[in-house]
Design an enzyme around this catalytic site. Structure first.
Site, PDB file in Angstrom:
ATOM      1  N   TYR A 195       0.805  -0.833  -0.232  1.00 18.71           N
ATOM      2  CA  TYR A 195       0.197   0.044   0.030  1.00 18.71           C
ATOM      3  C   TYR A 195       0.858   1.440  -0.252  1.00 18.71           C
ATOM      4  O   TYR A 195       0.419   1.801   0.200  1.00 18.71           O
ATOM      5  CB  TYR A 195      -1.090   0.143   0.822  1.00 18.71           C
ATOM      6  CG  TYR A 195      -1.700  -0.956   0.800  1.00 18.71           C
ATOM      7  CD1 TYR A 195      -3.516  -1.453   0.387  1.00 18.71           C
ATOM      8  CD2 TYR A 195      -1.549  -2.249   1.716  1.00 18.71           C
ATOM      9  CE1 TYR A 195      -3.535  -1.862  -0.347  1.00 18.71           C
ATOM     10  CE2 TYR A 195      -2.311  -3.731   1.574  1.00 18.71           C
ATOM     11  CZ  TYR A 195      -3.317  -3.678   0.427  1.00 18.71           C
ATOM     12  OH  TYR A 195      -4.546  -4.214   0.517  1.00 18.71           O
ATOM     13  N   TYR A 224     -12.202  -8.331   4.834  1.00 19.44           N
ATOM     14  CA  TYR A 224     -10.725  -8.464   3.858  1.00 19.44           C
ATOM     15  C   TYR A 224     -10.350  -9.829   3.170  1.00 19.44           C
ATOM     16  O   TYR A 224     -10.687 -10.599   4.437  1.00 19.44           O
ATOM     17  CB  TYR A 224     -10.559  -7.760   5.104  1.00 19.44           C
ATOM     18  CG  TYR A 224      -8.446  -7.729   3.829  1.00 19.44           C
ATOM     19  CD1 TYR A 224      -8.362  -6.716   2.924  1.00 19.44           C
ATOM     20  CD2 TYR A 224      -7.595  -8.930   3.831  1.00 19.44           C
ATOM     21  CE1 TYR A 224      -7.286  -6.634   2.135  1.00 19.44           C
ATOM     22  CE2 TYR A 224      -6.043  -8.531   3.425  1.00 19.44           C
ATOM     23  CZ  TYR A 224      -6.281  -8.115   2.312  1.00 19.44           C
ATOM     24  OH  TYR A 224      -5.056  -7.664   1.257  1.00 19.44           O
ATOM     25  N   ASP A 226     -13.181 -17.450   4.887  1.00 18.77           N
ATOM     26  CA  ASP A 226     -12.293 -16.944   4.586  1.00 18.77           C
ATOM     27  C   ASP A 226     -11.727 -17.187   5.979  1.00 18.77           C
ATOM     28  O   ASP A 226     -11.540 -16.576   6.666  1.00 18.77           O
ATOM     29  CB  ASP A 226     -12.399 -15.934   3.902  1.00 18.77           C
ATOM     30  CG  ASP A 226     -10.623 -15.205   3.818  1.00 18.77           C
ATOM     31  OD1 ASP A 226      -9.562 -16.595   4.596  1.00 18.77           O
ATOM     32  OD2 ASP A 226     -10.841 -14.624   2.893  1.00 18.77           O
ATOM     33  N   LYS A 285      -1.798 -17.922   5.550  1.00 19.86           N
ATOM     34  CA  LYS A 285      -1.018 -17.031   6.397  1.00 19.86           C
ATOM     35  C   LYS A 285      -0.477 -17.406   7.686  1.00 19.86           C
ATOM     36  O   LYS A 285       0.922 -18.313   6.965  1.00 19.86           O
ATOM     37  CB  LYS A 285      -2.112 -16.110   7.431  1.00 19.86           C
ATOM     38  CG  LYS A 285      -2.363 -14.713   6.345  1.00 19.86           C
ATOM     39  CD  LYS A 285      -2.927 -13.353   7.228  1.00 19.86           C
ATOM     40  CE  LYS A 285      -2.676 -12.245   6.561  1.00 19.86           C
ATOM     41  NZ  LYS A 285      -3.891 -11.879   5.746  1.00 19.86           N
TER      42      LYS A 285
END
Ligand SMILES: *Cc1c(COP(=O)(O)O)cnc(C)c1O
Length: 427
Positions: free
Chosen positions: A24, A151, A248, A277
């Protein structure tokens, strides 16, 4: 070949600013990142000294850094092969990993697609759902429903179900697929909200391929927690109206919320589940999409009876070996006791933040601690305040938060909590 000369920190930062994109980030960069030289246990050795890692490198390094067992798994696999293609070939690390995931995940998930990042695993999940309905002759079911505040990653389909207020969405409105959004879930169970979920699923059933949500904890979309009872509402409504359900679990998986997978808090099995992750203990990039026999068989009966997806580094043996070792480490210990211990430490250590001016909410669940401010955090001031306490944190939006490695000792948990308070105060 001669070794490259070690770059002095100032030169390294100058080159970084000029050439290297960060998450970002603008180009050229505007703020200097810390330079990490090495990491061991829960400590990062940085250009600003040794810091206790309060972020687990974005949920992933659950066993800490430089772990002898994970190092050995990587070394051992390196001696065999670090990679081979997965088309037409298979290998023990991938097969063992798939079996481990099937055994540890909610009952009913039996097939595993190994992907190379969380976002790709979400792309695969979406492709599975759309293709399932197409195979059944219901190709009009192409949209996704989700709640706000989520997200799901940065590639195209995942972006389309991220929180639309996140900023990026507006930039891409008209370009991203248009999905169906309902309000973000309240923290506690409210029948009126459950009714809203049911009504939205019923109303859009003809065009919905799937509902996709992060169960119990919404991560990078706002670090919000919600009642697991909503997951049962989703399961029932999806079943009643022929819609698939995707969880998710990329952030929540592998014990973080106090259950191995957050779906267990509601005893619900989704049709498709994404993990990533912490899958490799933070060592290598790998994710997986699991699905039920119903989904797999549906796809395989279609006019194109294959799942047309196959990343170059699919099933990477090095990552799969480390993932097997990381899951072995997790299940070989009383991981729940460690997560509960950290939860208690964060509850105690973050309590003083409630009294700070500018703090709107303090919440803790499993090994996750969140301080929400009533204003946008001053990233630089907050980060510096944490570094002064000897801790690495990465606040964003109105949030100062932590999800420490499970091996973080009590004193370091207390230190992290002090740093979160300091960052909330200064930021
Ligand atoms: C991080 C994350 C992703 C994306 O994973 P990447 O590996 O960064 O692509 C997707 N969903 C959730 C819930 C995440 O936390």
């Amino acid at each position: 070949m001669p070794d490259l000369p070690a770059l002095p920190v100032s030169e390294l930062l100058a080159l970084d600013r000029r050439h290297v994109w960060h998450p970002y980030g603008p180009m050229p960069g505007r703020v200097d990142p810390l330079v990490v030289e090495s990491a061991s246990g829960v400590r990062l050795r940085t250009s600003s000294g040794d810091l206790v890692d309060g972020m687990s490198s974005w949920w992933s390094a659950v066993h800490g850094y430089n772990h002898p067992v994970l190092n050995e798994a990587a070394r051992e696999q390196l001696g065999r092969m670090s990679h081979v293609m997965f088309g037409g070939l298979t290998h023990e690390p991938a097969v063992r990993l798939a079996k481990l995931l099937v055994d540890m995940s909610p009952d009913g998930l039996e097939h595993v697609f190994l992907a190379d990042s969380g976002s790709v695993s979400v792309e695969v999940a979406v492709k599975m759902c759309l293709q399932y309905w197409r195979s059944l002759g219901r190709g009009g079911k192409q949209r996704l429903l989700t709640w706000r505040g989520g997200y799901h990653g940065d590639t195209w389909q995942p972006m389309s179900v991220c929180d639309p207020e996140g900023g990026m969405h507006e930039l891409w409105s008209g370009v991203l697929p248009r999905q169906v959004f309902v309000d973000a879930p309240p923290a506690d169970y409210e029948e009126a909200y459950a009714e809203q979920l049911r009504a939205a699923i019923e109303r859009h059933a003809d065009e919905l391929a799937a509902v996709i949500v992060e169960p119990v904890v919404q991560g990078a979309g706002g670090m919000r927690f919600h009642s697991p009872a909503y997951l049962r509402v989703l399961r029932e409504a999806c079943d009643a109206h022929d819609v698939l359900l995707v969880f998710d679990e990329i952030a929540t998986g592998f014990g973080r919320t106090g259950a191995l997978f957050a779906a267990e808090h509601a005893a619900v099995t989704p049709d498709v589940m994404c993990v990533g992750k912490a899958l490799t203990g933070g060592y290598l990039t790998m994710a997986a999409t699991l699905c039920t026999p119903r989904v797999a068989e549906g796809i395989s009966r279609g006019e194109v009876p294959v799942l047309a997806h196959g990343p170059t580094f699919m099933g990477n043996p090095l990552a799969a070996s480390v993932a097997c070792a990381s899951i072995g480490l997790l299940l070989g210990q009383d991981w729940l006791a460690e997560v509960k211990r950290i939860e208690a430490g964060l509850r105690e250590g973050l309590a003083p933040a409630r009294e700070l001016p500018g703090v709107r909410d303090v919440r803790v669940l499993g090994a996750i601690g969140v301080v929400q401010l009533d204003h946008e955090v001053d990233m630089r001031a907050a980060t510096e305040a944490a570094v002064r306490e000897g801790v690495w944190l990465r606040p964003f939006r109105d949030l100062v938060y932590t999800m420490p490695p499970y091996v973080t000792g009590d004193e370091d948990v207390a230190r992290i909590a002090r740093a979160v308070c300091a960052a909330a105060k200064e930021g």
